[in-house]
Design a protein around this motif. Structure first.
Motif, short mmCIF file in Angstrom:
data_model
loop_
_atom_site.label_atom_id
_atom_site.label_comp_id
_atom_site.label_asym_id
_atom_site.label_seq_id
_atom_site.Cartn_x
_atom_site.Cartn_y
_atom_site.Cartn_z
N ASP A 165 -1.29 2.20 -4.75
CA ASP A 165 -0.86 0.82 -5.00
C ASP A 165 -1.47 -0.18 -4.03
OD1 ASP A 165 0.58 1.71 -2.83
OD2 ASP A 165 2.46 0.77 -3.42
N GLN A 166 -2.22 0.30 -3.04
CA GLN A 166 -2.87 -0.61 -2.10
C GLN A 166 -4.36 -0.71 -2.41
OE1 GLN A 166 -1.72 -0.24 2.11
NE2 GLN A 166 -0.29 1.36 1.47
N ALA A 167 -4.79 -1.91 -2.78
CA ALA A 167 -6.19 -2.14 -3.15
C ALA A 167 -7.14 -1.79 -2.00
CB ALA A 167 -6.40 -3.59 -3.58
N MET A 168 -6.72 -2.07 -0.77
CA MET A 168 -7.59 -1.79 0.38
C MET A 168 -7.82 -0.29 0.54
SD MET A 168 -6.43 -4.53 3.30
CE MET A 168 -7.57 -3.81 4.49
N VAL A 169 -6.79 0.48 0.27
CA VAL A 169 -6.93 1.93 0.37
C VAL A 169 -7.91 2.43 -0.70
CG1 VAL A 169 -5.75 4.15 0.11
CG2 VAL A 169 -4.66 2.31 1.40
N ARG A 170 -7.75 1.94 -1.92
CA ARG A 170 -8.65 2.35 -3.00
C ARG A 170 -10.09 1.97 -2.68
NH1 ARG A 170 -4.75 -0.25 -6.20
NH2 ARG A 170 -6.30 -1.77 -6.95
N LEU A 220 -7.11 11.53 -7.16
CA LEU A 220 -6.55 11.35 -5.82
C LEU A 220 -5.29 10.51 -5.99
CD1 LEU A 220 -9.66 10.64 -3.53
CD2 LEU A 220 -8.41 12.78 -3.86
N MET A 221 -4.15 11.08 -5.68
CA MET A 221 -2.86 10.48 -6.03
C MET A 221 -2.02 10.15 -4.80
SD MET A 221 -0.94 9.84 -8.84
CE MET A 221 -1.42 11.02 -10.13
N ASP A 222 -1.63 8.87 -4.69
CA ASP A 222 -0.68 8.46 -3.66
C ASP A 222 0.72 8.88 -4.10
OD1 ASP A 222 0.36 7.23 -1.39
OD2 ASP A 222 0.48 5.26 -2.33
N ILE A 223 1.67 8.95 -3.18
CA ILE A 223 3.03 9.34 -3.54
C ILE A 223 3.88 8.12 -3.89
CG2 ILE A 223 5.23 10.24 -2.65
CD1 ILE A 223 3.75 12.44 -1.28
N GLY A 241 -4.14 20.06 -3.76
CA GLY A 241 -4.48 19.66 -2.41
C GLY A 241 -3.49 18.65 -1.89
N PHE A 242 -3.39 18.55 -0.57
CA PHE A 242 -2.49 17.58 0.05
C PHE A 242 -3.15 17.11 1.34
CE2 PHE A 242 0.89 15.88 2.54
CZ PHE A 242 1.84 15.40 1.65
N LEU A 243 -3.43 15.81 1.41
CA LEU A 243 -4.08 15.24 2.60
C LEU A 243 -3.32 14.01 3.07
CD1 LEU A 243 -7.87 15.19 1.62
CD2 LEU A 243 -6.71 16.85 3.08
N LEU A 244 -3.46 13.73 4.35
CA LEU A 244 -2.96 12.47 4.88
C LEU A 244 -4.08 11.44 4.81
CD1 LEU A 244 -0.93 13.70 7.99
CD2 LEU A 244 -0.17 13.30 5.64
N LYS A 245 -3.71 10.17 4.68
CA LYS A 245 -4.71 9.12 4.49
C LYS A 245 -5.62 8.95 5.70
CE LYS A 245 -2.21 6.49 1.01
NZ LYS A 245 -1.52 5.23 0.65
N ASP A 246 -5.16 9.40 6.87
CA ASP A 246 -6.01 9.27 8.05
C ASP A 246 -6.83 10.54 8.31
OD1 ASP A 246 -4.10 11.05 8.88
OD2 ASP A 246 -3.38 9.87 10.58
N ALA A 247 -6.96 11.38 7.29
CA ALA A 247 -7.68 12.66 7.46
C ALA A 247 -9.16 12.44 7.74
CB ALA A 247 -7.52 13.52 6.21
N GLY A 248 -9.71 11.30 7.29
CA GLY A 248 -11.12 11.03 7.52
C GLY A 248 -11.98 11.39 6.33
#
Length: 228
Positions: free
Chosen positions: A10-15, A53-56, A103-110
């Motif tokens: 839902d965050q355009a900057m993240v996408r 790639l899916m946000d929660i 898979g499961f990742l955190l957004k700061d995974a790099g």
């Protein structure tokens, strides 16, 4: 072969950040973007991407429910979903994987881990962020869960060969197929054959479920590992 990815956040900057990282990599393209769960479901149906790639936390349908609808038990033609979130709460990780995520990742995974997760999902492997993998899998080995093991878990364990059990242990420790092959002194194709056989015998959908079973069944207990 180009891997087509759908971004759902839902965050355009993240996408935008994910698009930049992925499209800088050869062989990966972003097929579409969704700002909420309903749009993710619609685009997934229209585009049939190789990986989602899916946000929660998203408006409307959240990422866990969207994942279940796209990849969960009973889905006729499941998609490969990797959940990428800011939250590494155990219940989120568990719900995502139970819902069919590979898979499961955190957004700061790099970028390196993000790209590795996309490629792993596309080829049918699973990747869970190293900082949550061990904690997640040990959840299945808690005393209360060990005490409630069903007799069929033991029966399933006895149905696996020694080489298959060795392969399962390697997977449960987070090793890739290549690393497992090196440890066991076998070829990569042999590891894949063992995993396919184990998956069929355990009725597991992916390597994460195989690893979870290894902890839940007691295979990773000290005494269990020693006795094989």
């Amino acid at each position: 072969m180009t891997i087509r990815v759908l971004l759902a956040d839902d965050q355009a900057m993240v996408r935008t950040g994910f698009r930049y990282m992925l499209e800088a990599e050869e062989g990966i393209e972003v097929a579409g973007e969704a700002g909420d769960g309903l749009e993710a479901l619609r685009l997934a149906g229209e585009l049939r991407p190789d990986v989602v790639l899916m946000d929660i936390r998203m408006p409307g349908v959240d990422g866990l429910e969207a994942t279940r609808r796209l990849a969960g038990p009973g889905v006729a033609d499941p998609l490969k979903v990797v959940v990428v979130t800011t939250f590494d709460l155990d219940e989120y990780v568990h719900a995502a994987l139970q819902g069919g995520a590979v898979g499961f990742l955190l957004k700061d995974a790099g970028p390196a881990l993000l790209i590795e997760a996309v490629r792993a999902a596309a080829r049918g492997d699973a990747l869970v962020a190293p900082n949550v993998t061990v904690r997640l899998l040990k959840h299945f080995a808690r005393p209360a869960l060990r005490a409630s093991r069903r007799p069929e878990e033991e029966a399933r364990r006895k149905g696996l060969t020694e080489r298959e059990l060795d392969t399962v242990r390697a997977v449960a420790e987070g090793l890739t197929n290549t690393e497992a092959a090196e440890r066991l002194f076998v070829s990569l194709s042999t590891v894949k054959t063992h995993l396919a056989s184990v998956q069929a015998k355990l009725h597991a959908r992916n390597r994460v479920e195989i690893a979870a079973w290894a902890y839940r069944s007691g295979l990773m207990d000290t005494e269990g590992s020693a006795s094989g």
